[in-house]
Design a protein around this motif. Structure first.
Motif, PDB file in Angstrom:
ATOM      1  N   PHE A 233       8.560  -5.756  41.660  1.00  0.00           N
ATOM      2  CA  PHE A 233       7.402  -5.058  40.603  1.00  0.00           C
ATOM      3  C   PHE A 233       8.109  -4.408  39.446  1.00  0.00           C
ATOM      4  O   PHE A 233       9.263  -3.980  39.551  1.00  0.00           O
ATOM      5  N   ASP A 234       7.345  -4.906  38.227  1.00  0.00           N
ATOM      6  CA  ASP A 234       7.787  -4.162  37.092  1.00  0.00           C
ATOM      7  C   ASP A 234       6.595  -3.327  36.641  1.00  0.00           C
ATOM      8  O   ASP A 234       5.943  -3.465  35.959  1.00  0.00           O
ATOM      9  N   ILE A 235       6.662  -1.990  37.235  1.00  0.00           N
ATOM     10  CA  ILE A 235       5.533  -1.323  37.081  1.00  0.00           C
ATOM     11  C   ILE A 235       5.430  -0.730  35.449  1.00  0.00           C
ATOM     12  O   ILE A 235       4.217  -0.588  35.210  1.00  0.00           O
ATOM     13  N   ALA A 236       6.631  -0.764  34.778  1.00  0.00           N
ATOM     14  CA  ALA A 236       6.295  -0.160  33.449  1.00  0.00           C
ATOM     15  C   ALA A 236       5.785  -1.253  32.778  1.00  0.00           C
ATOM     16  O   ALA A 236       4.802  -0.910  31.773  1.00  0.00           O
TER      17      ALA A 236
ATOM     18  N   MET B 172       7.844  -1.406  24.621  1.00  0.00           N
ATOM     19  CA  MET B 172       6.769  -1.662  23.525  1.00  0.00           C
ATOM     20  C   MET B 172       7.306  -2.115  22.110  1.00  0.00           C
ATOM     21  O   MET B 172       6.684  -3.268  21.471  1.00  0.00           O
ATOM     22  N   ALA B 173       8.740  -1.589  21.703  1.00  0.00           N
ATOM     23  CA  ALA B 173       9.147  -2.392  20.342  1.00  0.00           C
ATOM     24  C   ALA B 173       9.358  -3.870  20.547  1.00  0.00           C
ATOM     25  O   ALA B 173       9.245  -4.537  19.720  1.00  0.00           O
ATOM     26  N   ASP B 174       9.749  -4.286  21.914  1.00  0.00           N
ATOM     27  CA  ASP B 174      10.129  -5.643  22.141  1.00  0.00           C
ATOM     28  C   ASP B 174       8.866  -6.518  21.969  1.00  0.00           C
ATOM     29  O   ASP B 174       8.986  -7.490  21.669  1.00  0.00           O
ATOM     30  N   GLU B 175       7.752  -5.982  22.203  1.00  0.00           N
ATOM     31  CA  GLU B 175       6.329  -6.459  21.978  1.00  0.00           C
ATOM     32  C   GLU B 175       5.814  -6.422  20.389  1.00  0.00           C
ATOM     33  O   GLU B 175       4.717  -6.960  20.189  1.00  0.00           O
TER      34      GLU B 175
ATOM     35  N   ALA C  65      11.698   6.876  26.853  1.00  0.00           N
ATOM     36  CA  ALA C  65      12.608   5.987  26.181  1.00  0.00           C
ATOM     37  C   ALA C  65      12.189   4.702  26.816  1.00  0.00           C
ATOM     38  O   ALA C  65      12.462   3.548  25.838  1.00  0.00           O
ATOM     39  N   ASP C  66      12.009   4.323  28.045  1.00  0.00           N
ATOM     40  CA  ASP C  66      11.933   2.801  28.381  1.00  0.00           C
ATOM     41  C   ASP C  66      10.726   2.449  28.082  1.00  0.00           C
ATOM     42  O   ASP C  66      10.658   1.252  27.431  1.00  0.00           O
ATOM     43  N   LEU C  67       9.602   3.114  27.960  1.00  0.00           N
ATOM     44  CA  LEU C  67       8.385   2.662  27.474  1.00  0.00           C
ATOM     45  C   LEU C  67       8.302   2.338  26.012  1.00  0.00           C
ATOM     46  O   LEU C  67       7.704   1.329  25.753  1.00  0.00           O
TER      47      LEU C  67
END
Length: 463
Positions: A170-173, A223-226, A217-219
């Protein structure tokens, strides 16, 4: 249920670790990955992750998906009735200031965009019981992904994967970010003024002292990648600003169109400030899309289980949903100064106390946890004074787990040997749909049967 294979697969994984003498190199590789991403260690430097993953088969996933989505529908129904029924609201016993916040409209239909439903799941029978609901600050998205990836860097995992070719994770993030985007796009003002309907400026809002830095930081990075600009915002920095006749929610870096609120409603009541006032006004006036608004709070408080067992829900839920609650939600009661505690005294091992306020698993006090009758009596008296909730205790399912990390065990025991641990699965819901599992386990320590806690990875074997 004969189709349940998770327990056998976990035992198989532990056997591989034993064959490797504890897989010291693998544990060190896992530590190195976590250190480079989002470290998860105790203040004394000891590991808090398990090398043994939670392994689920297709039969287990079917059970857990149905459990999570059924409970999600129940929470939506109960919360919607709460919004229009003062008698039902009274059963939750919320602070009047918090109750007022929960009634502010959000500008979109989904009442609970995100939720983590903690369950005690018997991997041999498929039985399950809910342990708690977190909708206001559902942590676990990043650590679940990170620990799974750490395990995948071990030789133990490589050998396990050679035997089972159909492993998924799963990739919950990512699921949470998708649900955030969909919720924003459904907001009435998503394309109003300078708002961008697909790439809003997102503020992850919390109190700095309470923030989950690694997860945030992960989120933000994802989001920056998108192409979505997101940043952490200390709630104290929020304000309403007017420019060219338009009022906007801003912080020191500029306007914010979408708020992922991680500040608990209870904490906002306890720590009032101008930023809290600004966030409330922005929600009330539709100046920003506040994910979840404040309506998610009733489903997060410990009195929820008592409400679900009250007569009030009989006019809200259908017969199948009522049967589901009675089968899978533990009996619970809100204690008051007038409560008769004799039953709970005589059945000490069968009950646990949760303080008034939001569900937090570590704050639970179980009668079975190494206390004599007099100490339990004092706990119950304090609970009655506070208005805490008492919940029937369901035993956790225990499995052998090998501790991760390269740090030697404090007791000098063999790192290849598993410990018997209690299991807790967090089932994530994104806009009512099952989105993955955040697994944790614990073994006895000074806090009782949940004393030493370990984060676990999660593998799905489709065979």
């Amino acid at each position: 249920m004969s189709k349940l294979r998770g327990r056998a697969l976990e035992d198989e994984f532990c056997g591989i670790v034993r064959e490797l003498g504890g897989d010291a190199e693998g544990r060190a590789a896992g530590d190195a990955y976590l250190e480079a991403s989002h470290p998860i260690v105790e203040h004394d430097g000891t590991s808090t992750w398990a090398l043994t993953p939670k392994v689920l088969g297709t039969a287990e996933i079917e059970i857990l998906t149905e459990a999570a989505e059924t409970m999600g529908r129940i929470l939506e129904k109960v919360t919607k009735r709460y919004l229009v029924d003062p008698d039902l609201r009274a059963l939750f016993g919320l602070d009047p200031r918090a109750e007022e916040l929960t009634l502010i409209p959000t500008g979109y239909e989904q009442v609970i965009p995100f939720a983590r439903l903690d369950v005690l799941f018997n991997e041999e029978t498929g039985d399950f019981a809910f342990a708690g609901v977190s909708t206001d600050s559902a942590v676990g998205t990043t650590v679940s992904v990170d620990v799974t990836r750490a395990i995948q860097r071990t030789e133990s995992y490589r050998r396990f994967a050679e035997r089972h070719r159909s492993i998924e994770t799963f990739d919950i993030a990512d699921g949470m970010i998708a649900a955030l985007r969909e919720t924003y796009q459904s907001w009435a003002n998503a394309d109003a003024g300078t708002h961008h309907p697909e790439r809003p400026v997102v503020g992850i809002v919390d109190y700095a002292e309470s923030a989950s830095e690694g997860e945030f930081a992960d989120l933000i990075e994802r989001m920056a990648d998108e192409g979505v600009f997101a940043r952490f915002v200390d709630i104290r920095d929020l304000r309403i600003e007017e420019a060219a006749g338009t009022r906007r929610l801003v912080d020191s870096q500029g306007p914010i169109a979408c708020v992922y609120r991680r500040a608990l409603v209870g904490e906002m009541i306890e720590k009032p400030c101008e930023g809290v006032d600004a966030l409330v006004e922005a929600t009330r006036r539709g100046l920003a899309c506040v994910i979840g608004g404040f309506r998610t709070w009733p489903a997060s408080v410990n009195s929820l289980f008592a409400v679900l067992h009250s007569e009030a829900v009989e006019s809200i839920l259908d017969p199948i949903e009522l049967a589901f609650v009675r089968a899978h939600v533990p009996e619970a009661h809100v204690l008051t100064r007038d409560s008769d505690i004799n039953r709970y005294l005589s059945e000490q091992d069968d009950w646990l106390v949760r303080p008034a306020g939001p569900y937090r698993a570590p704050e639970t006090v179980a009668g079975v946890d190494r206390m004599d009758r007099d100490e339990w009596w004092r706990v119950l008296l304090a609970a009655c004074e506070e208005g805490a909730t008492i919940v029937r205790r369901d035993p956790a399912y225990r499995t052998p787990v090998i501790v991760g990390g390269a740090t030697p065990r404090p007791d000098g025991s063999d790192p290849a040997e598993p410990i018997e641990a209690n299991n807790l699965l967090g089932l994530f819901l994104f806009r009512g749909k099952f989105g993955g599992v955040y697994a944790r386990c614990a073994y006895e320590g000074v806090m009782g049967e949940w004393g030493h806690r370990l984060d676990m990875g999660c593998l799905v074997v489709n065979e």
